[in-house]
Design an enzyme around this catalytic site. Structure first.
Site, short mmCIF file in Angstrom:
data_model
loop_
_atom_site.label_atom_id
_atom_site.label_comp_id
_atom_site.label_asym_id
_atom_site.label_seq_id
_atom_site.Cartn_x
_atom_site.Cartn_y
_atom_site.Cartn_z
N HIS A 36 0.86 -1.16 0.05
CA HIS A 36 -0.04 -0.01 0.20
C HIS A 36 0.90 1.17 0.17
O HIS A 36 0.34 2.32 0.65
CB HIS A 36 -0.98 0.06 1.12
CG HIS A 36 -1.66 -1.23 1.23
ND1 HIS A 36 -2.35 -1.76 0.36
CD2 HIS A 36 -1.68 -2.15 2.54
CE1 HIS A 36 -2.85 -2.84 0.93
NE2 HIS A 36 -2.69 -3.19 2.25
N ARG A 37 1.89 1.32 -0.63
CA ARG A 37 2.81 2.39 -0.88
C ARG A 37 3.48 2.85 0.56
O ARG A 37 3.76 3.98 0.70
CB ARG A 37 2.18 3.45 -1.50
CG ARG A 37 1.69 3.28 -2.90
CD ARG A 37 2.58 3.83 -3.92
NE ARG A 37 2.51 3.12 -5.10
CZ ARG A 37 3.60 2.48 -6.01
NH1 ARG A 37 4.46 3.42 -5.77
NH2 ARG A 37 3.39 1.87 -6.98
#
Ligand SMILES: Cc1cc2nc3c(=O)[nH]c(=O)nc-3n(C[C@H](O)[C@H](O)[C@H](O)COP(=O)(O)O)c2cc1C
Length: 195
Positions: free
Chosen positions: A173-174
């Protein structure tokens, strides 16, 4: 787990060892960025041949472009990117020559063809054709026939003494992680950065 080690050299060692097992080839390949007298940067790949708390060592021709840059500005940056692990390590600091004994020992460990290649290659000069290089290589084969190939005086090691080492790790998720170590005297200050 490796990411929670406090010593940047131990952490480097852990990631490097892992990369050796996962990378397709050349897990010791790193980009070396240098800056010339006019402040213009250039970057190329070199191979890491030694590392530890006293620095990161690579070998090259001391007449080439990168050598010219490092002679006028010893500040360099190294970058490892291990795609198989989705990790990068950035290393910054000044460079000095490795000792003659160290360069001799590494040169002696190379294949004979690599040793002859170091004599035949003149990285400071443009090459008119591949045939010229092959002819110079053949000349060196004759010159050193039947004897060990000594290290050329224009070939040797450089050691980057790190002042800043940054570890980047891909996360879901970055939410990537960046962990930075900055040297202050003999101590390393550690911090996190936004990804
Ligand atoms: C994976 C890889 C590893 C390399 N390793 C070295 C090295 O250890 N030493 C070196 O002099 N050149 C190495 N080279 C070649 C350099 O990238 C570069 O072309 C050459 O050293 C000339 O650079 P310069 O003109 O900036 O001095 C390597 C190239 C690649 C693609």
């Amino acid at each position: 787990m490796a990411f929670f080690m406090n010593d940047p050299f131990q952490l480097f060692q852990a990631w490097y060892t892992e990369a050796r097992g996962t990378e397709l080839n050349d897990s010791n390949a790193m980009a070396l960025a240098t800056v010339d007298a006019a402040g213009k940067p250039s970057v190329r790949m070199v191979l890491l041949k030694g590392h530890g708390p006293d620095g990161f060592v690579f070998y090259t021709n001391r007449h080439g472009r990168k050598a010219g840059n490092m002679a006028v500005n010893p500040n360099v940056a190294l970058l490892f990117h291990w795609k198989s692990l989705r990790r990068q390590i950035r290393i910054e600091g000044p460079v000095t020559w490795a000792t003659d004994a160290e360069s001799d020992a590494y040169f002696a460990s190379r294949s004979r063809d690599s040793q002859l290649g170091a004599w035949a290659s003149d990285q400071s000069q443009p090459l008119d054709s591949r045939a010229t290089f092959e002819a110079r290589f053949a000349e060196m084969e004759q010159r050193f026939a039947g004897q060990p190939v000594p290290r050329p005086p224009h070939w040797g090691g450089y050691r980057v003494t790190p002042e800043r080492i940054e570890f980047w790790q891909d996360r879901e998720h970055r939410l990537h992680e960046r962990r930075v170590f900055i040297r202050e005297g003999n101590e390393w200050q550690e911090g996190l950065l936004y990804p």
